[in-house]
Enzyme design. Sequence first.
Site, PDB file in Angstrom:
ATOM      1  N   ALA A 369       0.782  -1.236   0.000  1.00 23.72           N
ATOM      2  CA  ALA A 369       0.000   0.000   0.000  1.00 23.72           C
ATOM      3  C   ALA A 369       0.813   1.285   0.000  1.00 23.72           C
ATOM      4  O   ALA A 369       0.336   2.317  -0.471  1.00 23.72           O
ATOM      5  CB  ALA A 369      -0.919  -0.007   1.213  1.00 23.72           C
ATOM      6  N   GLY A 372       0.706   5.073  -0.361  1.00 25.51           N
ATOM      7  CA  GLY A 372      -0.726   5.170  -0.064  1.00 25.51           C
ATOM      8  C   GLY A 372      -1.600   5.882  -1.068  1.00 25.51           C
ATOM      9  O   GLY A 372      -2.793   6.073  -0.808  1.00 25.51           O
ATOM     10  N   LYS A 374      -3.015   4.950  -3.815  1.00 28.69           N
ATOM     11  CA  LYS A 374      -4.213   4.198  -4.239  1.00 28.69           C
ATOM     12  C   LYS A 374      -5.082   3.857  -3.026  1.00 28.69           C
ATOM     13  O   LYS A 374      -6.303   3.888  -3.115  1.00 28.69           O
ATOM     14  CB  LYS A 374      -3.799   2.937  -5.012  1.00 28.69           C
ATOM     15  CG  LYS A 374      -3.071   3.301  -6.297  1.00 28.69           C
ATOM     16  CD  LYS A 374      -2.734   2.124  -7.156  1.00 28.69           C
ATOM     17  CE  LYS A 374      -1.839   2.536  -8.317  1.00 28.69           C
ATOM     18  NZ  LYS A 374      -0.413   2.720  -7.945  1.00 28.69           N
ATOM     19  N   CYS A 491       3.507  -0.129 -12.177  1.00 31.74           N
ATOM     20  CA  CYS A 491       3.776   1.101 -12.950  1.00 31.74           C
ATOM     21  C   CYS A 491       4.924   0.784 -13.908  1.00 31.74           C
ATOM     22  O   CYS A 491       5.862   1.549 -14.054  1.00 31.74           O
ATOM     23  CB  CYS A 491       4.060   2.297 -12.062  1.00 31.74           C
ATOM     24  SG  CYS A 491       5.383   2.063 -10.884  1.00 31.74           S
TER      25      CYS A 491
HETATM   26  C1  SAM Z   1       4.697   0.122  -6.102  1.00 37.77           C
HETATM   27  S1  SAM Z   1       4.849   0.378  -4.416  1.00 37.77           S
HETATM   28  C2  SAM Z   1       3.180   0.579  -3.933  1.00 37.77           C
HETATM   29  C3  SAM Z   1       2.630   1.945  -4.238  1.00 37.77           C
HETATM   30  C4  SAM Z   1       1.283   2.183  -3.605  1.00 37.77           C
HETATM   31  N1  SAM Z   1       0.328   1.166  -3.973  1.00 37.77           N
HETATM   32  C5  SAM Z   1       0.718   3.547  -3.963  1.00 37.77           C
HETATM   33  O1  SAM Z   1      -0.140   3.649  -4.846  1.00 37.77           O
HETATM   34  O2  SAM Z   1       1.127   4.523  -3.350  1.00 37.77           O
HETATM   35  C6  SAM Z   1       5.215  -1.220  -3.825  1.00 37.77           C
HETATM   36  C7  SAM Z   1       5.214  -1.354  -2.316  1.00 37.77           C
HETATM   37  O3  SAM Z   1       5.349  -2.750  -2.049  1.00 37.77           O
HETATM   38  C8  SAM Z   1       5.954  -2.867  -0.786  1.00 37.77           C
HETATM   39  N2  SAM Z   1       6.410  -4.273  -0.634  1.00 37.77           N
HETATM   40  C9  SAM Z   1       7.444  -4.888  -1.230  1.00 37.77           C
HETATM   41  N3  SAM Z   1       7.518  -6.170  -0.867  1.00 37.77           N
HETATM   42  C10 SAM Z   1       6.478  -6.392  -0.007  1.00 37.77           C
HETATM   43  C11 SAM Z   1       6.030  -7.516   0.727  1.00 37.77           C
HETATM   44  N4  SAM Z   1       6.661  -8.688   0.652  1.00 37.77           N
HETATM   45  N5  SAM Z   1       4.947  -7.378   1.516  1.00 37.77           N
HETATM   46  C12 SAM Z   1       4.306  -6.186   1.611  1.00 37.77           C
HETATM   47  N6  SAM Z   1       4.708  -5.081   0.950  1.00 37.77           N
HETATM   48  C13 SAM Z   1       5.775  -5.176   0.143  1.00 37.77           C
HETATM   49  C14 SAM Z   1       7.044  -1.830  -0.835  1.00 37.77           C
HETATM   50  O4  SAM Z   1       7.456  -1.486   0.462  1.00 37.77           O
HETATM   51  C15 SAM Z   1       6.345  -0.686  -1.576  1.00 37.77           C
HETATM   52  O5  SAM Z   1       5.858   0.250  -0.669  1.00 37.77           O
END
Ligand code: SAM
Length: 554
Positions: A369, A372, A374, A491
């Site tokens: 998330a 945040g 989304k 993305c």
């Molecule tokens: C593309 S970003 C998400 C962006 C967010 N959905 C937004 O719209 O602002 C990917 C996120 O996945 C998290 N992440 C990576 N591996 C993860 C895991 N195993 N479990 C939970 N979160 C994870 C990262 O910390 C990062 O914040």
Amino acid sequence: MALPAYLCSGISLTSYPHELFRLSSNSLHTRTSQRLLCTTSLIDNEQGNSSKPAKYRLRPKKSKPKSVDKPKELKAKVVDKSKKLFSNVSPHRAASAVRLLRIEEQGAYADLLNANSNEIKYIHGTLGFRIKPLDARNSRLVTDIVSGVLRWKRYLDYLIFSLYRRTKGANDIEPLLQQILRIGAYEIVKLGMPPYAVVNENVTLAKAALRIGAGNMVNGILRKIASCKENDTLPLPAVEGDSRSKARALGVIYSHPVWMVRRWISYLGQEATINLMEWNNNPPCFGLRANNNKGISRDDLVVLLNKLEVPYKLSPYLEEFVHVTTGLQNVIQAGLIKEGTCAVQDESAGLVVSVVDPQPGETIIDCCAAPGGKTLFMASHLQGQGKVIAIDINRGRLRMVEEGAIIQALDSVVTTCHNDLCDFVVGSSIQADKVLLDAPCSGLGVLRKKPDLRWKRSLEDLEQLMSLQDKLLDAASLLVKPGGILVYSTCSTDPGENMERVDSFLTRHPEFIVESVEKFVPDEFVSEEGFYFSHTSNHFLDGAFAARLYRMTN
Ligand SMILES: C[S@@+](CC[C@H](N)C(=O)[O-])C[C@H]1O[C@@H](n2cnc3c(N)ncnc32)[C@H](O)[C@@H]1O
């Protein structure tokens, strides 16, 4: 313009390593004061791995050249200089050079450095003298120069090294000097600034920060670049030969890693690849989302933007959104984001939320998330009924979700959970109506917004990310109730991270089927297979992908 990190909660960001900096001004100063192995290679090897030797790798000389100060003498000089203000040094160029050095040498992230109020101390520590304070205009110039130089790095190096070799016959330049040369070359060639002023200012900086000989070298190379530009004889590689040679040449001309150029040509063709690189090299525009949840409509936001004299365009796709190309600083300074009037969010990310289609009363799990963007947009659709559970592995970034939820008055429907998704699902009995997996990805769709990202990614990263995406998809699928929806998004524009991940998931999970996104987003974003796809050059948005997967009831 890159955004301060604390305002990034509305932007779709790629995942960052947890530990971003291990910076010490002393260590960097010592390192920049000596000739070093510079980690930037002018031309990537085929794997896109800049840690391996490459043809134009900058190497230290075995015997120290006469012009370089010995570390001991230098130390004495630094102590002396650190007491002085060098008011003749252009502050924004000095700050840009140090910031570029930090990004390249320390792997710091450009957008996070923008937020760092301690930067001036670091600059003084690195240069060994004080510069004039950076006012708002200078800070903007630093951001613009740093972003521009990062984007054009490969091309600028090609220019510098073509001319440097001709004049000197040597092949090593110390890192700080290299940044000063890049800044000067960028100002002359890409910004079209008057060469006289550019040469003078950068020579002064090189003399103050390094030594007289360095200033002379800057003078020689920048004058040569200015004269080539004037005569239209700037060196450029020919796009010819086999596919590898062509990709190398295009990688220099449009300043991208060769592995990316080759990969894009393989699935987009040469023309579309060039369009994409041109898109990536332009300054970004930003989406602003009016916060309906706080009773702010897009019309209200427009009134405020008019007052601030910020030009905008209404989004043709989403009724809450406008986009701005200039003036985002004014929006930030006016407090519109801090007070929750609007959020910075690209429409491509907003459309992923349309694919989820959150409805009042639903339970939605956002599996990855943070920061945040989304989560909060989904929560704003719930009209106070239902909940969004925001999970993320990164505590610091998750805090941004919490802060954003409070600012946007959504904390009653947003719950955060700091955990690895793969651990969270073990023994969890939660089954949600909708689950969003906005997976960690290469960020190849947001290279325009993140000028340093293209140099930080490698083909190996892509392979590792794909395997993580599979793992996270498997975990996320356990949280979807029968009859519920799983949305997988990135993305990235890379098929390997998008359609191929979905195909592979469906093979492992026959209980899911693809539901077309046609009911949720405008037709122009719907692929033949029913996926959401925003193409940078067609839609003038960031590149993004989403698949809507329905979990069958039996
Ligand atoms: C593309 S970003 C998400 C962006 C967010 N959905 C937004 O719209 O602002 C990917 C996120 O996945 C998290 N992440 C990576 N591996 C993860 C895991 N195993 N479990 C939970 N979160 C994870 C990262 O910390 C990062 O914040």
